[in-house]
Write a protein that holds these residues in place. Structure first.
Motif, mmCIF file in Angstrom:
data_model
loop_
_atom_site.group_PDB
_atom_site.id
_atom_site.type_symbol
_atom_site.label_atom_id
_atom_site.label_comp_id
_atom_site.label_asym_id
_atom_site.label_seq_id
_atom_site.Cartn_x
_atom_site.Cartn_y
_atom_site.Cartn_z
ATOM 1 N N GLY A 63 -7.150 0.323 0.694
ATOM 2 C CA GLY A 63 -7.775 -0.767 -0.044
ATOM 3 C C GLY A 63 -8.867 -1.457 0.751
ATOM 4 O O GLY A 63 -9.914 -1.822 0.198
ATOM 5 N N LYS B 57 -5.432 -0.748 -5.245
ATOM 6 C CA LYS B 57 -5.521 -0.903 -3.792
ATOM 7 C C LYS B 57 -6.598 -1.898 -3.389
ATOM 8 O O LYS B 57 -6.328 -2.867 -2.672
ATOM 9 C CB LYS B 57 -5.774 0.460 -3.145
ATOM 10 C CG LYS B 57 -4.636 1.461 -3.328
ATOM 11 C CD LYS B 57 -4.949 2.771 -2.628
ATOM 12 C CE LYS B 57 -3.802 3.770 -2.787
ATOM 13 N NZ LYS B 57 -4.084 5.049 -2.078
ATOM 14 N N GLY C 160 0.813 -1.209 0.000
ATOM 15 C CA GLY C 160 0.000 0.000 0.000
ATOM 16 C C GLY C 160 0.847 1.260 0.000
ATOM 17 O O GLY C 160 0.521 2.249 -0.661
ATOM 18 N N PRO D 170 -7.526 3.687 -7.875
ATOM 19 C CA PRO D 170 -7.363 3.170 -6.511
ATOM 20 C C PRO D 170 -8.052 1.821 -6.305
ATOM 21 O O PRO D 170 -7.519 0.949 -5.613
ATOM 22 C CB PRO D 170 -7.996 4.271 -5.648
ATOM 23 C CG PRO D 170 -7.808 5.523 -6.435
ATOM 24 C CD PRO D 170 -7.991 5.099 -7.861
#
Length: 449
Positions: A235, A372, A87, A368
């Protein structure tokens, strides 16, 4: 094959995508039989450090009776520990940095394992098993996230079947290389073969970068070259907030659960009939070859047609129904050969149908969610499910083989219900954007990067 030739002619990045996935899975499947042989070993001294064996014995336990349970537990713990590291990479570094870095770290690890196997370091089996599981999840997750940057939804439906077939071709050749080379080269030198394939993957990442930038520009988005920012745990929040990600997580939970129950039964069979490391490695390599031959035929003949003509629903639903039928057959006839056949059908349909269908949906979500949210689903949730079901198998197996297959049937039913929830949730996603086709389907301008 005419469709493939036409797609290659019309879609220049498809060449590099095929080579990328071919080399990635070929490199992994050179390693997988070695990993599976470690997991199926009944010799604790080959797998675990001496200190761990002595500690278990002092507490009245024999590690040889809990090989997979311990290995899966260690894998989950390490996976959770590495999740914030991944991350942080995604949040703080641009794509051109963190993608090659991820693969570069894997290559360095393979050189370290070459030394460990060559010098017979105690505990090498445990570390290698854990590392290989992490490598497979992170490397493949990064690949499909990157493909969602390069291709939009309509293009993905047209080419993902072919890309999957390229990967499956690598997955077919990888076990064959292992079978051919394990005797003359030895296990240690096989790891260097895999490192060579990963080096080609880094080259493909660099060559695909212009098309990823071009697609982002055509859609009025940033180029993807900047860091995404945000928390390293973002995430998890995305998976909780986005309906389609929640549905994918639920489906993966049941899918991995059913596969883990089946995998553990297969490992028990291997321990009984293939006690030697070389024999077990060859056995698992034959299973992998059968899985991947089935997958590549399905990808070339069925996957593209299904996704292009009927959308994701049939490809998502069919693997669960196949597995539900397979477990029903195993409950009636729990023969070792039937376990192998159902294993081939389960993994082949997952690779050829369910996986490409799910990956096309990531082209319709934001970056994202691709990098993620997808990473959380494919790593932490995947390995968490592995951990849960490897212990569930240990408990259910006390009631006999048929009880294991009955539990597998329940998981397959949950997998099918989860797939249907994905079908419903994806209807709320943005549709395919055809405006970028003209920009995508041509070579990048000279000097563009």
């Amino acid at each position: 094959m005419n469709g493939l030739r036409k797609a290659l002619a019309q879609t220049p990045p498809l060449w590099w995508s095929l080579l990328y996935f071919f080399c990635l899975l070929c490199g992994y499947y050179v390693l997988r039989p070695v990993r599976d042989a470690m997991g199926a070993s009944s010799d604790a001294a080959t797998v675990f450090p001496h200190a761990a064996i002595q500690w278990a014995q002092s507490h009245g336990l024999q590690l040889k009776d809990f090989v997979l349970q311990v290995l899966f537990t260690c894998t989950f713990v390490v996976m959770i520990a590495l999740q914030p590291v991944y991350g942080a990479l995604v949040a703080r570094f641009p794509r051109r940095v963190f993608l090659p870095v991820v693969y570069g770290i894997f290559i360095l690890c393979l050189f370290a394992f070459h030394w460990a196997f060559h010098t017979q370091v105690p505990g090498r089996g445990m570390v290698f098993f854990v590392w290989t599981a992490i490598f497979n999840l992170f490397a493949v997750t990064v690949f499909w996230s990157y493909m969602a940057d390069v291709f939009d939804d309509r293009q993905a439906r047209r080419v993902y079947g072919y890309i999957g077939a390229g990967g499956t071709a690598g997955a077919v050749i990888g076990p064959m290389l292992t079978q051919w080379l394990v005797q003359p080269l030895g296990v240690a030198n096989l790891l260097l073969v895999s490192a060579g394939f990963l080096a080609v993957c880094v080259l493909c990442i660099v060559r695909l970068r212009p098309w990823a930038i071009r697609r982002a520009h055509a859609q009025g988005l940033d180029s993807g070259e900047g860091a995404m920012g945000g928390s390293v745990w973002a995430g998890l929040k995305l998976v909780w907030q986005r309906p389609v990600l929640r549905a994918m997580a639920a489906t993966l939970f049941f899918s991995v659960g059913a596969a883990t129950l089946l995998y553990n039964q297969q490992a028990a069979i291997a321990r009984e009939f293939y006690p030697g490391a070389e024999a077990a490695t060859a056995y698992f390599a034959r299973i992998d070859s059968a899985v991947n031959l089935l997958a590549i035929l399905t990808q070339l003949l069925l996957t593209r047609w299904l996704l292009d003509r009927h959308g994701v629903a049939p490809a998502l639903l069919m693997p669960g129904l196949i597995l539900l039928l397979g477990f029903g057959v195993l409950m009636a006839s729990p023969l070792p050969v039937m376990v192998a056949i159902v294993q081939v059908l389960q993994r082949g349909s997952e690779f050829a149908l369910a996986k490409p269908a799910r990956e096309t949906l990531y082209t319709r979500v934001d970056r994202p969610s691709r990098y993620k949210g997808k990473a959380v689903i494919d790593t932490a949730i995947f390995r968490g499910t592995d951990l849960a079901f490897v212990w569930i198998h240990k408990a259910v197996a006390l009631f006999g083989t048929q009880a294991v297959f009955a539990a597998g049937a329940i998981a397959a039913a949950g997998m099918t219900a989860g797939a249907w929830s994905i079908v419903r949730a994806q209807r709320g996603l943005p549709g395919a954007d055809s405006s970028s086709d003209s920009a995508f389907d041509r070579q990048p301008a000279r000097g563009e990067s």
